[in-house]
Scaffold this motif. Structure first.
Motif, PDB file in Angstrom:
ATOM      1  N   GLY A  65      -5.667  26.843 -19.192  1.00  0.00           N
ATOM      2  CA  GLY A  65      -6.350  27.921 -18.502  1.00  0.00           C
ATOM      3  C   GLY A  65      -7.800  27.610 -18.239  1.00  0.00           C
ATOM      4  O   GLY A  65      -8.239  26.461 -18.338  1.00  0.00           O
ATOM      5  N   GLU A  66      -8.515  28.664 -17.885  1.00  0.00           N
ATOM      6  CA  GLU A  66      -9.935  28.546 -17.555  1.00  0.00           C
ATOM      7  C   GLU A  66     -10.713  29.633 -18.281  1.00  0.00           C
ATOM      8  O   GLU A  66     -10.163  30.666 -18.632  1.00  0.00           O
ATOM      9  N   ILE A  67     -11.995  29.357 -18.472  1.00  0.00           N
ATOM     10  CA  ILE A  67     -12.884  30.383 -19.000  1.00  0.00           C
ATOM     11  C   ILE A  67     -13.989  30.610 -17.988  1.00  0.00           C
ATOM     12  O   ILE A  67     -14.380  29.702 -17.246  1.00  0.00           O
ATOM     13  N   VAL A  68     -14.462  31.832 -17.941  1.00  0.00           N
ATOM     14  CA  VAL A  68     -15.568  32.217 -17.076  1.00  0.00           C
ATOM     15  C   VAL A  68     -16.712  32.615 -17.992  1.00  0.00           C
ATOM     16  O   VAL A  68     -16.550  33.493 -18.846  1.00  0.00           O
ATOM     17  N   VAL A  69     -17.848  31.922 -17.844  1.00  0.00           N
ATOM     18  CA  VAL A  69     -19.003  32.198 -18.698  1.00  0.00           C
ATOM     19  C   VAL A  69     -20.215  32.513 -17.839  1.00  0.00           C
ATOM     20  O   VAL A  69     -20.284  32.136 -16.672  1.00  0.00           O
ATOM     21  N   ILE A  70     -21.159  33.216 -18.428  1.00  0.00           N
ATOM     22  CA  ILE A  70     -22.403  33.551 -17.749  1.00  0.00           C
ATOM     23  C   ILE A  70     -23.566  33.012 -18.572  1.00  0.00           C
ATOM     24  O   ILE A  70     -23.527  33.045 -19.803  1.00  0.00           O
ATOM     25  N   GLY A  71     -24.553  32.498 -17.879  1.00  0.00           N
ATOM     26  CA  GLY A  71     -25.734  31.978 -18.557  1.00  0.00           C
ATOM     27  C   GLY A  71     -26.649  31.300 -17.555  1.00  0.00           C
ATOM     28  O   GLY A  71     -26.355  31.222 -16.358  1.00  0.00           O
ATOM     29  N   SER A  72     -27.722  30.767 -18.056  1.00  0.00           N
ATOM     30  CA  SER A  72     -28.660  30.041 -17.204  1.00  0.00           C
ATOM     31  C   SER A  72     -28.131  28.633 -16.950  1.00  0.00           C
ATOM     32  O   SER A  72     -27.182  28.182 -17.600  1.00  0.00           O
ATOM     33  N   ALA A  73     -28.752  27.924 -16.020  1.00  0.00           N
ATOM     34  CA  ALA A  73     -28.371  26.536 -15.760  1.00  0.00           C
ATOM     35  C   ALA A  73     -28.569  25.694 -17.018  1.00  0.00           C
ATOM     36  O   ALA A  73     -27.764  24.807 -17.315  1.00  0.00           O
ATOM     37  N   GLU A  74     -29.611  25.973 -17.769  1.00  0.00           N
ATOM     38  CA  GLU A  74     -29.855  25.246 -19.019  1.00  0.00           C
ATOM     39  C   GLU A  74     -28.766  25.550 -20.044  1.00  0.00           C
ATOM     40  O   GLU A  74     -28.292  24.652 -20.748  1.00  0.00           O
ATOM     41  N   ALA A  75     -28.342  26.807 -20.122  1.00  0.00           N
ATOM     42  CA  ALA A  75     -27.269  27.181 -21.048  1.00  0.00           C
ATOM     43  C   ALA A  75     -25.967  26.485 -20.664  1.00  0.00           C
ATOM     44  O   ALA A  75     -25.200  26.069 -21.532  1.00  0.00           O
ATOM     45  N   GLU A  76     -25.715  26.337 -19.357  1.00  0.00           N
ATOM     46  CA  GLU A  76     -24.526  25.616 -18.908  1.00  0.00           C
ATOM     47  C   GLU A  76     -24.564  24.172 -19.406  1.00  0.00           C
ATOM     48  O   GLU A  76     -23.555  23.640 -19.884  1.00  0.00           O
ATOM     49  N   LYS A  77     -25.718  23.527 -19.313  1.00  0.00           N
ATOM     50  CA  LYS A  77     -25.859  22.150 -19.797  1.00  0.00           C
ATOM     51  C   LYS A  77     -25.578  22.063 -21.293  1.00  0.00           C
ATOM     52  O   LYS A  77     -24.903  21.146 -21.760  1.00  0.00           O
ATOM     53  N   VAL A  78     -26.097  23.018 -22.054  1.00  0.00           N
ATOM     54  CA  VAL A  78     -25.860  23.048 -23.500  1.00  0.00           C
ATOM     55  C   VAL A  78     -24.374  23.239 -23.782  1.00  0.00           C
ATOM     56  O   VAL A  78     -23.788  22.555 -24.620  1.00  0.00           O
ATOM     57  N   PHE A  79     -23.748  24.161 -23.052  1.00  0.00           N
ATOM     58  CA  PHE A  79     -22.321  24.428 -23.218  1.00  0.00           C
ATOM     59  C   PHE A  79     -21.508  23.155 -22.974  1.00  0.00           C
ATOM     60  O   PHE A  79     -20.658  22.793 -23.783  1.00  0.00           O
TER      61      PHE A  79
END
Length: 85
Positions: A65-79
């Motif tokens: 499956g897939e997950i949908v997350v919300i955050g900043s571009a920096e948070a995406e990099k950390v994720f």
């Protein structure tokens, strides 16, 4: 959410859709302490059973499956650095 992998909600706040990384399968949002660890919040989990909006933090991520997350571009990099394989 279906038109693109990234949607900008407000300046500096984006929604990202990812295939569930193998490192998350069988683990829970609560167990991973995901928001504090990455700055991202899980908005939805999509699987063969459908899409669960505002998923239960105690329910394990499915194998497919897939997950949908919300955050900043920096948070995406950390994720991605923390959970991608």
């Amino acid at each position: 959410l279906k038109r693109s992998d990234v949607q900008m909600i407000a300046e500096g706040l984006d929604i990202f859709k990812f295939k569930i990384p193998r490192t998350l399968i069988g683990k829970t949002i609560a167990e991973l302490n995901m928001r504090e660890a990455t700055g991202c919040t899980v908005l939805a989990v999509s699987s063969v059973d459908g899409m669960q909006i505002n998923p239960n933090p105690s329910e394990p991520f499915p194998a497919e499956g897939e997950i949908v997350v919300i955050g900043s571009a920096e948070a995406e990099k950390v994720f991605l650095a923390k959970y991608s394989t």
